[in-house]
Design a protein around this motif. Structure first.
Motif, PDB file in Angstrom:
ATOM      1  N   SER A 161     -38.680 -34.073  41.175  1.00  0.00           N
ATOM      2  CA  SER A 161     -37.439 -33.648  41.820  1.00  0.00           C
ATOM      3  C   SER A 161     -37.521 -32.190  42.252  1.00  0.00           C
ATOM      4  N   ASN A 162     -36.813 -31.859  43.344  1.00  0.00           N
ATOM      5  CA  ASN A 162     -36.734 -30.471  43.803  1.00  0.00           C
ATOM      6  C   ASN A 162     -35.492 -29.761  43.279  1.00  0.00           C
ATOM      7  N   GLU A 163     -34.770 -30.369  42.334  1.00  0.00           N
ATOM      8  CA  GLU A 163     -33.532 -29.772  41.823  1.00  0.00           C
ATOM      9  C   GLU A 163     -33.793 -28.417  41.174  1.00  0.00           C
ATOM     10  N   ARG A 164     -33.036 -27.419  41.625  1.00  0.00           N
ATOM     11  CA  ARG A 164     -33.091 -26.072  41.053  1.00  0.00           C
ATOM     12  C   ARG A 164     -31.715 -25.748  40.497  1.00  0.00           C
ATOM     13  N   LEU A 165     -31.679 -25.283  39.251  1.00  0.00           N
ATOM     14  CA  LEU A 165     -30.432 -24.853  38.628  1.00  0.00           C
ATOM     15  C   LEU A 165     -30.424 -23.338  38.507  1.00  0.00           C
ATOM     16  N   HIS A 166     -29.287 -22.749  38.852  1.00  0.00           N
ATOM     17  CA  HIS A 166     -29.094 -21.308  38.756  1.00  0.00           C
ATOM     18  C   HIS A 166     -28.219 -21.051  37.528  1.00  0.00           C
ATOM     19  N   LEU A 167     -28.742 -20.295  36.572  1.00  0.00           N
ATOM     20  CA  LEU A 167     -28.002 -20.004  35.351  1.00  0.00           C
ATOM     21  C   LEU A 167     -27.341 -18.640  35.464  1.00  0.00           C
ATOM     22  N   PHE A 168     -26.090 -18.592  34.999  1.00  0.00           N
ATOM     23  CA  PHE A 168     -25.295 -17.370  35.038  1.00  0.00           C
ATOM     24  C   PHE A 168     -24.736 -17.063  33.652  1.00  0.00           C
ATOM     25  N   PHE A 169     -24.285 -15.826  33.484  1.00  0.00           N
ATOM     26  CA  PHE A 169     -23.644 -15.375  32.253  1.00  0.00           C
ATOM     27  C   PHE A 169     -22.321 -14.706  32.601  1.00  0.00           C
ATOM     28  N   ALA A 170     -21.311 -14.932  31.767  1.00  0.00           N
ATOM     29  CA  ALA A 170     -20.018 -14.254  31.927  1.00  0.00           C
ATOM     30  C   ALA A 170     -19.384 -14.068  30.557  1.00  0.00           C
ATOM     31  N   ASP A 171     -18.730 -12.924  30.362  1.00  0.00           N
ATOM     32  CA  ASP A 171     -18.018 -12.709  29.096  1.00  0.00           C
ATOM     33  C   ASP A 171     -16.668 -12.008  29.275  1.00  0.00           C
ATOM     34  N   GLU A 172     -16.189 -11.943  30.514  1.00  0.00           N
ATOM     35  CA  GLU A 172     -14.839 -11.451  30.783  1.00  0.00           C
ATOM     36  C   GLU A 172     -14.171 -12.439  31.730  1.00  0.00           C
ATOM     37  N   PHE A 173     -12.918 -12.783  31.412  1.00  0.00           N
ATOM     38  CA  PHE A 173     -12.258 -13.854  32.167  1.00  0.00           C
ATOM     39  C   PHE A 173     -10.787 -13.554  32.381  1.00  0.00           C
ATOM     40  N   LYS A 174     -10.243 -14.220  33.367  1.00  0.00           N
ATOM     41  CA  LYS A 174      -8.796 -14.362  33.470  1.00  0.00           C
ATOM     42  C   LYS A 174      -8.534 -15.861  33.413  1.00  0.00           C
ATOM     43  N   GLU A 175      -7.326 -16.205  33.054  1.00  0.00           N
ATOM     44  CA  GLU A 175      -6.991 -17.621  32.923  1.00  0.00           C
ATOM     45  C   GLU A 175      -6.786 -18.242  34.299  1.00  0.00           C
ATOM     46  N   GLY A 176      -7.372 -19.399  34.480  1.00  0.00           N
ATOM     47  CA  GLY A 176      -7.207 -20.167  35.708  1.00  0.00           C
ATOM     48  C   GLY A 176      -6.590 -21.506  35.354  1.00  0.00           C
ATOM     49  N   ALA A 177      -6.969 -22.529  36.091  1.00  0.00           N
ATOM     50  CA  ALA A 177      -6.417 -23.862  35.862  1.00  0.00           C
ATOM     51  C   ALA A 177      -7.539 -24.889  35.814  1.00  0.00           C
ATOM     52  N   LEU A 178      -7.450 -25.797  34.856  1.00  0.00           N
ATOM     53  CA  LEU A 178      -8.377 -26.926  34.835  1.00  0.00           C
ATOM     54  C   LEU A 178      -8.167 -27.739  36.108  1.00  0.00           C
ATOM     55  N   ASN A 179      -9.253 -28.170  36.708  1.00  0.00           N
ATOM     56  CA  ASN A 179      -9.149 -28.954  37.928  1.00  0.00           C
ATOM     57  C   ASN A 179     -10.363 -29.872  38.010  1.00  0.00           C
ATOM     58  N   ARG A 180     -10.516 -30.715  37.014  1.00  0.00           N
ATOM     59  CA  ARG A 180     -11.695 -31.576  36.931  1.00  0.00           C
ATOM     60  C   ARG A 180     -11.647 -32.680  37.976  1.00  0.00           C
TER      61      ARG A 180
END
Length: 177
Positions: free
Chosen positions: A115-134
């Motif tokens: 497969s040619n699938e490439r995943l980009h990994l990120f890091f975050a540790d500061e947030f504001k609240e959003g909304a679930l939207n699955r």
């Protein structure tokens, strides 16, 4: 020795919403020919999100494995979508968190043998609240675990997903220090 394989011909077998499948006839470095089954995928993102010193994980059923997995939040790239935009969208959709400081960790190929699938990994540790939207067909629980607990979950086999293991280990080695 040159290890490049030259494509002789390519045949599309399947075109789907998430993947495409093709078969390539190739010329090998020693002159022989072979065929390669190749899964084409737009790629995706995964986010090591750490809120209040706890890693945010999601627990969801994965049909290809017929099992429930514990993973870092992730999602697939839409055609021509920038990975950072996808990471912002997916983290909010799955966890309700909007990262304020999204940082790239690395990019990995998930299964380069087919497969040619490439995943980009990120890091975050500061947030504001959003909304679930699955998505309508997405069902998951959100877990918050310490780094030590996440490492124990990897060691015990509770976390077996490669992108999650990679992201958590990168966080433990480079971010947490």
């Amino acid at each position: 020795m040159e290890f490049h394989e030259k494509t002789i011909s390519s045949k599309n077998i399947f075109q789907g919403k998430i993947i495409n499948l093709r078969i390539d006839d190739v010329s090998l470095p020693d002159g022989r020919t072979a065929y390669r089954e190749i899964v084409e995928h737009n790629g995706g993102v995964a986010i090591v999100a750490v809120k209040d010193k706890k890693i945010v994980l999601v627990k969801q059923f994965r049909k290809p494995l017929d099992n429930t997995l514990v993973e870092i939040p992730a999602g697939k790239l839409e055609k021509n979508e920038e990975p950072q935009h996808c990471a912002l969208r997916e983290l909010e959709e799955e966890t309700g968190l909007i990262p304020l400081n999204l940082k790239p960790l690395c990019s990995i190929f998930t299964s380069p043998g087919f497969s040619n699938e490439r995943l980009h990994l990120f890091f975050a540790d500061e947030f504001k609240e959003g909304a679930l939207n699955r998505d309508d067909d997405e069902f998951m629980d959100i877990l918050y675990v310490t780094l030590d607990s996440a490492l124990e979950m990897i060691q015990s086999g509770e976390i077996t997903d490669a992108k999650s293991i990679c992201g958590i280990l990168l966080y433990s080695q480079f971010i947490e220090r």
